[in-house]
Design a protein around this motif. Structure first.
Motif, PDB file in Angstrom:
ATOM      1  N   LEU A  50      -2.775  36.335  -3.875  1.00  0.00           N
ATOM      2  CA  LEU A  50      -1.825  36.089  -4.949  1.00  0.00           C
ATOM      3  C   LEU A  50      -1.268  34.679  -4.858  1.00  0.00           C
ATOM      4  CD1 LEU A  50       1.369  36.111  -3.909  1.00  0.00           C
ATOM      5  CD2 LEU A  50       1.040  38.557  -3.899  1.00  0.00           C
ATOM      6  N   ILE A  51      -0.704  34.236  -5.965  1.00  0.00           N
ATOM      7  CA  ILE A  51      -0.130  32.897  -6.055  1.00  0.00           C
ATOM      8  C   ILE A  51       1.103  32.970  -6.940  1.00  0.00           C
ATOM      9  CG2 ILE A  51      -1.619  32.272  -8.010  1.00  0.00           C
ATOM     10  CD1 ILE A  51      -1.766  29.431  -6.790  1.00  0.00           C
ATOM     11  N   ASN A  52       2.169  32.299  -6.512  1.00  0.00           N
ATOM     12  CA  ASN A  52       3.393  32.365  -7.292  1.00  0.00           C
ATOM     13  C   ASN A  52       3.302  31.461  -8.518  1.00  0.00           C
ATOM     14  OD1 ASN A  52       3.747  29.836  -6.093  1.00  0.00           O
ATOM     15  ND2 ASN A  52       5.976  30.085  -6.034  1.00  0.00           N
ATOM     16  N   TRP A  53       4.367  31.453  -9.322  1.00  0.00           N
ATOM     17  CA  TRP A  53       4.315  30.791 -10.617  1.00  0.00           C
ATOM     18  C   TRP A  53       4.011  29.296 -10.508  1.00  0.00           C
ATOM     19  CZ3 TRP A  53       7.573  26.793 -11.889  1.00  0.00           C
ATOM     20  CH2 TRP A  53       8.657  26.585 -11.008  1.00  0.00           C
ATOM     21  N   SER A  54       4.482  28.659  -9.445  1.00  0.00           N
ATOM     22  CA  SER A  54       4.315  27.209  -9.338  1.00  0.00           C
ATOM     23  C   SER A  54       3.062  26.817  -8.567  1.00  0.00           C
ATOM     24  CB  SER A  54       5.523  26.596  -8.643  1.00  0.00           C
ATOM     25  OG  SER A  54       5.567  26.992  -7.286  1.00  0.00           O
TER      26      SER A  54
END
Length: 123
Positions: A50-54
């Motif tokens: 997963l990867i966060n919004w930024s």
């Protein structure tokens, strides 16, 4: 509403590489945590990364660490999964998911899902 569509899957020999893309439409993804999952025949769906919004926070499950890398380009509304050193056990349908909540994404409870793309790794 967010529509997600994966691409980039295919057949590759063990040790090879593929780059999966997850393109979004309907809304900009820059507020969403994005995740990749996979499901092999007869097995439960498995969280991959997963990867966060930024893009500043990444997480990869242990079985793919050092081989797979998640990234995103918010300007293109697209998330990627670079897969190197592929193994036959990586064979699965890979799907992307989106949600405002990191916990929901990691738990497989994201609000939005793509239909998936098949990755087959031959030995």
């Amino acid at each position: 509403q967010v529509q997600l569509v994966e691409s980039g899957g295919g057949l590759v020999q063990a040790g090879g590489s593929l780059r999966l893309s997850c393109a979004a439409s309907g809304r900009f993804l820059d507020s969403y945590t994005m995740g990749w999952f996979r499901q092999a025949p007869g097995k439960e769906r498995e969280f991959v990364a997963l990867i966060n919004w930024s893009g500043g926070s990444l997480y990869h499950t242990d079985s793919v660490k050092g081989r797979f890398t998640i990234s995103r380009d918010n300007a293109k509304n697209t998330v990627y999964l670079q897969m190197n050193s592929l193994k036959p056990e990586d064979t699965a349908v890979y799907s992307c998911a989106a949600d405002y909540s990191r916990n929901y994404v990691q738990a497989g409870k994201g609000a939005y899902w793509g239909p998936g793309t098949q990755v087959t790794v031959s030995s």
